[in-house]
Design a protein around this motif. Structure first.
Motif, PDB file in Angstrom:
ATOM      1  N   PHE A  65       0.713  -1.154  -0.131  1.00 41.20           N
ATOM      2  CA  PHE A  65       0.334   0.127   0.229  1.00 41.20           C
ATOM      3  C   PHE A  65       0.804   1.449   0.013  1.00 41.20           C
ATOM      4  CE2 PHE A  65       0.462  -0.194   4.221  1.00 41.20           C
ATOM      5  CZ  PHE A  65       0.883   1.280   4.854  1.00 41.20           C
ATOM      6  N   ASP A  66       0.132   2.254  -0.729  1.00 42.24           N
ATOM      7  CA  ASP A  66      -0.016   3.269  -0.669  1.00 42.24           C
ATOM      8  C   ASP A  66      -0.395   4.454  -0.084  1.00 42.24           C
ATOM      9  OD1 ASP A  66      -0.026   4.068  -2.570  1.00 42.24           O
ATOM     10  OD2 ASP A  66       1.389   3.529  -3.998  1.00 42.24           O
ATOM     11  N   MET A  67       0.202   6.520   0.044  1.00 43.49           N
ATOM     12  CA  MET A  67      -1.211   7.216   0.357  1.00 43.49           C
ATOM     13  C   MET A  67      -2.182   6.605  -0.865  1.00 43.49           C
ATOM     14  SD  MET A  67      -2.596  10.146  -0.996  1.00 43.49           S
ATOM     15  CE  MET A  67      -1.065  10.721  -2.895  1.00 43.49           C
ATOM     16  N   SER A  68      -1.288   6.311  -2.232  1.00 45.13           N
ATOM     17  CA  SER A  68      -3.114   6.718  -3.325  1.00 45.13           C
ATOM     18  C   SER A  68      -3.874   5.570  -3.540  1.00 45.13           C
ATOM     19  CB  SER A  68      -2.219   5.890  -5.166  1.00 45.13           C
ATOM     20  OG  SER A  68      -3.196   6.471  -5.725  1.00 45.13           O
ATOM     21  N   LEU A  69      -3.378   4.464  -2.827  1.00 39.63           N
ATOM     22  CA  LEU A  69      -3.809   3.250  -2.919  1.00 39.63           C
ATOM     23  C   LEU A  69      -5.342   3.587  -1.579  1.00 39.63           C
ATOM     24  CD1 LEU A  69      -4.907   0.054  -3.441  1.00 39.63           C
ATOM     25  CD2 LEU A  69      -3.286  -0.784  -1.720  1.00 39.63           C
ATOM     26  N   ILE A  70      -4.938   3.929  -0.281  1.00 40.01           N
ATOM     27  CA  ILE A  70      -5.539   3.996   0.838  1.00 40.01           C
ATOM     28  C   ILE A  70      -6.626   5.301   0.311  1.00 40.01           C
ATOM     29  CG2 ILE A  70      -6.035   4.974   3.163  1.00 40.01           C
ATOM     30  CD1 ILE A  70      -4.881   1.133   2.269  1.00 40.01           C
ATOM     31  N   GLN A  71      -5.801   6.449  -0.553  1.00 41.79           N
ATOM     32  CA  GLN A  71      -7.167   7.364  -0.802  1.00 41.79           C
ATOM     33  C   GLN A  71      -8.330   6.752  -1.571  1.00 41.79           C
ATOM     34  OE1 GLN A  71      -5.647   9.369  -3.729  1.00 41.79           O
ATOM     35  NE2 GLN A  71      -6.167  11.338  -2.757  1.00 41.79           N
ATOM     36  N   CYS A  79      -2.344  -7.908   1.854  1.00 39.46           N
ATOM     37  CA  CYS A  79      -1.782  -6.810   1.718  1.00 39.46           C
ATOM     38  C   CYS A  79      -1.239  -6.450   2.492  1.00 39.46           C
ATOM     39  CB  CYS A  79      -2.953  -5.418   2.503  1.00 39.46           C
ATOM     40  SG  CYS A  79      -1.611  -3.934   2.494  1.00 39.46           S
ATOM     41  N   ALA A  80       0.504  -7.035   2.783  1.00 44.57           N
ATOM     42  CA  ALA A  80       1.976  -6.835   3.062  1.00 44.57           C
ATOM     43  C   ALA A  80       2.469  -6.028   3.413  1.00 44.57           C
ATOM     44  CB  ALA A  80       2.126  -7.987   2.135  1.00 44.57           C
ATOM     45  N   GLY A  81       1.740  -4.107   3.733  1.00 46.12           N
ATOM     46  CA  GLY A  81       1.798  -3.361   4.226  1.00 46.12           C
ATOM     47  C   GLY A  81       2.839  -2.677   2.534  1.00 46.12           C
ATOM     48  N   ALA A  82       3.682  -1.648   3.766  1.00 50.32           N
ATOM     49  CA  ALA A  82       4.734  -1.041   2.915  1.00 50.32           C
ATOM     50  C   ALA A  82       5.849  -1.312   2.751  1.00 50.32           C
ATOM     51  CB  ALA A  82       4.956   0.797   3.540  1.00 50.32           C
ATOM     52  N   ASN A  83       6.354  -1.264   1.221  1.00 50.08           N
ATOM     53  CA  ASN A  83       7.458  -1.699   0.658  1.00 50.08           C
ATOM     54  C   ASN A  83       8.250  -0.582   0.852  1.00 50.08           C
ATOM     55  OD1 ASN A  83       9.154  -3.142  -0.521  1.00 50.08           O
ATOM     56  ND2 ASN A  83       8.095  -3.717  -2.398  1.00 50.08           N
ATOM     57  N   PHE A  84       8.793  -0.992   2.360  1.00 50.62           N
ATOM     58  CA  PHE A  84       9.884  -0.551   2.379  1.00 50.62           C
ATOM     59  C   PHE A  84      11.465  -0.552   1.282  1.00 50.62           C
ATOM     60  CE2 PHE A  84       8.687  -0.799   6.261  1.00 50.62           C
ATOM     61  CZ  PHE A  84       7.831   0.994   6.779  1.00 50.62           C
ATOM     62  N   ASN A  85      11.663  -1.392   0.419  1.00 48.89           N
ATOM     63  CA  ASN A  85      12.465  -1.015  -0.700  1.00 48.89           C
ATOM     64  C   ASN A  85      11.934  -0.254  -2.107  1.00 48.89           C
ATOM     65  OD1 ASN A  85      14.558  -3.263   0.963  1.00 48.89           O
ATOM     66  ND2 ASN A  85      12.792  -4.406   0.260  1.00 48.89           N
ATOM     67  N   GLU A  86      10.667  -0.292  -2.039  1.00 46.16           N
ATOM     68  CA  GLU A  86      10.683   0.905  -3.442  1.00 46.16           C
ATOM     69  C   GLU A  86      10.224   2.063  -2.634  1.00 46.16           C
ATOM     70  OE1 GLU A  86       7.441  -0.168  -5.630  1.00 46.16           O
ATOM     71  OE2 GLU A  86       8.419  -2.274  -6.042  1.00 46.16           O
ATOM     72  N   ASP A 133       4.823   6.245  -1.761  1.00 49.30           N
ATOM     73  CA  ASP A 133       4.363   7.384  -1.250  1.00 49.30           C
ATOM     74  C   ASP A 133       4.636   6.896   0.074  1.00 49.30           C
ATOM     75  OD1 ASP A 133       2.040   8.481  -1.625  1.00 49.30           O
ATOM     76  OD2 ASP A 133       2.786   6.941  -2.602  1.00 49.30           O
ATOM     77  N   ASN A 134       5.391   5.915   0.686  1.00 48.35           N
ATOM     78  CA  ASN A 134       5.022   5.162   2.264  1.00 48.35           C
ATOM     79  C   ASN A 134       4.461   6.085   3.762  1.00 48.35           C
ATOM     80  OD1 ASN A 134       5.352   2.993   1.056  1.00 48.35           O
ATOM     81  ND2 ASN A 134       8.024   2.599   1.167  1.00 48.35           N
ATOM     82  N   ALA A 135       4.359   5.836   4.621  1.00 52.64           N
ATOM     83  CA  ALA A 135       4.123   6.164   6.013  1.00 52.64           C
ATOM     84  C   ALA A 135       5.034   7.695   6.007  1.00 52.64           C
ATOM     85  CB  ALA A 135       3.231   5.589   6.894  1.00 52.64           C
ATOM     86  N   GLY A 136       4.538   8.744   6.354  1.00 53.95           N
ATOM     87  CA  GLY A 136       5.584   9.468   6.826  1.00 53.95           C
ATOM     88  C   GLY A 136       6.404  10.270   5.593  1.00 53.95           C
ATOM     89  N   GLU A 137       6.880  10.071   4.478  1.00 49.51           N
ATOM     90  CA  GLU A 137       7.515  10.063   3.953  1.00 49.51           C
ATOM     91  C   GLU A 137       6.461  11.672   3.006  1.00 49.51           C
ATOM     92  OE1 GLU A 137      10.024   8.546   4.343  1.00 49.51           O
ATOM     93  OE2 GLU A 137      10.432   8.312   2.023  1.00 49.51           O
ATOM     94  N   ASN A 138       7.012  11.725   1.763  1.00 51.74           N
ATOM     95  CA  ASN A 138       7.163  12.494   1.482  1.00 51.74           C
ATOM     96  C   ASN A 138       5.966  11.835  -0.034  1.00 51.74           C
ATOM     97  OD1 ASN A 138       8.804  14.417   1.778  1.00 51.74           O
ATOM     98  ND2 ASN A 138      10.643  14.095   0.595  1.00 51.74           N
ATOM     99  N   ASP A 139       4.980  13.436   0.357  1.00 53.63           N
ATOM    100  CA  ASP A 139       3.754  12.949  -0.965  1.00 53.63           C
ATOM    101  C   ASP A 139       4.419  13.080  -2.455  1.00 53.63           C
ATOM    102  OD1 ASP A 139       1.088  14.852  -0.897  1.00 53.63           O
ATOM    103  OD2 ASP A 139       1.616  12.936  -2.157  1.00 53.63           O
ATOM    104  N   VAL A 140       2.953  12.886  -3.414  1.00 48.50           N
ATOM    105  CA  VAL A 140       3.563  12.906  -4.759  1.00 48.50           C
ATOM    106  C   VAL A 140       4.344  14.168  -5.206  1.00 48.50           C
ATOM    107  CG1 VAL A 140       2.914  12.614  -7.156  1.00 48.50           C
ATOM    108  CG2 VAL A 140       2.155  11.207  -5.360  1.00 48.50           C
ATOM    109  N   GLY A 141       3.266  14.740  -4.708  1.00 51.08           N
ATOM    110  CA  GLY A 141       3.826  16.725  -4.772  1.00 51.08           C
ATOM    111  C   GLY A 141       5.018  17.173  -4.461  1.00 51.08           C
ATOM    112  N   GLY A 142       5.669  16.053  -3.317  1.00 48.94           N
ATOM    113  CA  GLY A 142       6.434  16.145  -3.030  1.00 48.94           C
ATOM    114  C   GLY A 142       6.696  17.499  -1.286  1.00 48.94           C
ATOM    115  N   GLN A 143       5.624  17.141  -0.553  1.00 49.77           N
ATOM    116  CA  GLN A 143       5.754  18.390   0.595  1.00 49.77           C
ATOM    117  C   GLN A 143       5.458  16.997   2.112  1.00 49.77           C
ATOM    118  OE1 GLN A 143       1.469  19.533   0.247  1.00 49.77           O
ATOM    119  NE2 GLN A 143       2.334  21.591  -1.645  1.00 49.77           N
TER     120      GLN A 143
END
Length: 263
Positions: free
Chosen positions: A29-35, A63-70, A74-84
């Motif tokens: 998952f990432d922000m887009s999927l949950i959105q 759902c195997a969670g966030a893929n930290f190897n990618e 835009d995983n938890a706490g990381e930047n949004d698509v727009g970099g914010q």
């Protein structure tokens, strides 16, 4: 109806809607999927032809969670698509929890980390012996997220939640059902059908009464999760910079026991 990239959305004549996660095999998952899931649920909230919803997934995992190897995700706490740098993912999680209609999650495979959070956002979970549930954050040198510090104790009690958080252990579907994390455990090939059956049973009740009762039973859950995710994000932010976090992610990718140093 909205067109979605990573989910399939459908509704049946028995007042049951379906949201299928389509990122096989592991449905990271990432922000887009949950959105997308939250938007689909909000659309179902406006649809009198849907009274209960099945949340299911293609592939091997639920759902195997966030893929930290990618890192591009835009995983938890990381930047949004727009970099914010905002807690956009958790905002979407809270948005999902604010929707009105009951959700039955069909957990046929792994629900790990934030993926467990997705499963716990549902009202009920139907699972199978082969499924795996894990709040594996501390195994990564990380703090639990996705509101699980509220959602998990709500389901299984504080001490049982602490046990899963502190050990990061994986439990199967039978154990998950025994401790109250799942409601029903059936053979793997029957998980989705059983989830649909439960959703259809809920949909037979008076729809306004269901929404009203659910609102009472959930109470301020979404507000408590909002407060929890604000704190979770702060803890995750500083832990992300530690050597232990880097080692935890590396060890998980290499399928070995991590050598944590406490720094």
């Amino acid at each position: 109806m909205t067109t979605y990239k990573d989910i399939g959305v459908d509704k049946a004549a028995n007042y049951v809607g379906t949201i299928e996660i389509r990122r096989p095999p592991h449905n990271y998952f990432d922000m887009s999927l949950i959105q997308q899931i939250a938007t689909a649920m909000e659309e179902f909230d406006k649809d009198d032809g849907v009274r209960a919803v099945v949340l299911c997934a293609q592939g091997k995992s639920f759902c195997a969670g966030a893929n930290f190897n990618e890192p591009a995700r835009d995983n938890a706490g990381e930047n949004d698509v727009g970099g914010q740098p905002v807690n956009h993912l958790y905002q979407e999680a809270v948005r999902l929890l604010r929707t009105k209609k009951p959700i039955v999650a069909a957990v046929h495979g792994a629900a790990i980390g934030g993926g467990l959070g997705v499963a716990c956002a549902a009202d009920f979970r139907v699972t199978c012996p082969e499924a795996r549930f894990a709040a594996n954050f501390t195994k990564l040198g990380f703090h639990p997220g996705f509101g699980l510090t509220v959602l998990l104790p709500e389901l299984i009690g504080k001490n049982q939640a602490e046990l899963l958080f502190y050990t990061g252990r994986r439990i199967g579907g039978e154990e998950a059902t025994r401790i109250g994390l799942a409601s029903v455990c059936v053979p793997q090939d029957q998980v989705r059908a059983e989830a649909t059956k439960l959703a259809a049973e809920i949909a037979e009740s008076a729809p306004l009464a269901i929404i009203s009762t659910r609102k009472t039973m959930r109470g301020d859950l979404a507000d408590r999760v909002k407060a929890a995710t604000d704190h979770e994000l702060k803890e995750q932010t500083w832990l992300r910079g530690t050597e232990d976090f880097k080692e935890g992610v590396k060890a998980t990718a290499e399928r070995r026991v991590a050598n944590f140093k406490g720094r």
